[in-house]
Design a protein around this motif. Structure first.
Motif: not given
Length: 250
Positions: A28-34, A213-226
């Motif tokens: 897979s190719l996944t991004a982690v952003i925030g 797929h994208i995971y979105v972090l904010s203040y150390g928590r998982l805010l959203a994904q999709g």
């Protein structure tokens, strides 16, 4: 391929990653952003063994790698390229790659010998060909352009044939042309198959263009994904990170 379960890391009263659970399937190719300070680099540091989570598990092909030395994690199949390239700046590109291959084998003294191991030279040139570095084989690493230094940093991870490759802001500090060349290289590398790729990136045009797929972090928590569309239109992500496009401002 790689799964993190409820990992948490705190520095004093600051919780850098808070109960994160994510799954990165094989190939897979996944991004982690925030936003800055969201915990992205701390997340990578835990996967690569630079930091140990306070709690939680990190599973590579079902094996918990928490607590293993970084060198062992590399041997098991996790490679990493850094936001700021970490190079052997007095060595040539070829020497750097052969050194990366020989070091885990305890054979670094053979690297510059009169008769270097043929298999290490072949593997070094294979990776240089993949990344467009062959013409720079005899150039001292510290004399490379910024873009080629980033490519070499990626090559140092790839030469050990990782199953999972972590890319920390691969286009940071690049101009438009270098940025486009880099992302085409990354995408072609992934399309070739056999590599699970995870990237941290602030350039949203790139993230939305290539990520499955994208995971979105904010203040150390998982805010959203999709998917890109799901994340792009998520009201929480817009508010916390992306902002409202100017043309939509009343």
């Amino acid at each position: 391929m790689l799964r993190v379960e409820n990992i948490r890391k705190a520095f004093g009263g600051v919780v850098a990653t808070n109960d994160l659970t994510m799954h990165f399937p094989k190939d897979s190719l996944t991004a982690v952003i925030g936003p800055n300070g969201a915990g992205k680099t701390t997340f990578f540091n835990q996967i690569s063994g630079a930091l140990r989570p306070d709690s939680g598990r990190i599973l590579l092909e079902g094996k918990d790698i928490v607590g293993l030395p970084p060198t062992e994690i590399v041997r098991l199949g996790i490679g990493r390229a850094f936001q700021v390239s970490r190079l052997f700046k007095s060595m040539t590109v070829e020497e750097s790659l052969r050194g990366a291959l020989l070091s885990p084998l305890g054979k670094s003294l053979r690297m510059t010998g009169r008769f270097p191991l043929k298999e290490t030279r072949d593997r070094a040139y294979e990776v240089m060909d993949q990344l467009g570095l062959t013409q720079s084989a005899n150039i001292i690493s510290g004399n490379l352009s910024h873009g080629d230094q980033k490519l070499l940093d990626m090559a140092l991870a790839l030469v050990l044939q990782p199953k999972v490759l972590l890319l920390d802001e691969p286009v940071a500090g690049m101009g438009p042309e270098e940025r486009e060349q880099m992302i085409e290289t990354v995408f072609a590398l992934w399309k070739k198959g056999g590599l699970t790729l995870i990237l941290i990136e602030h350039d949203m045009e790139i993230v939305f263009r290539i990520s499955q797929h994208i995971y979105v972090l904010s203040y150390g928590r998982l805010l959203a994904q999709g998917t890109a569309d799901e994340v792009r239109h998520n009201p929480q992500v817009i508010e916390a990170y992306l902002g409202t496009p100017k043309e939509e401002v009343a």
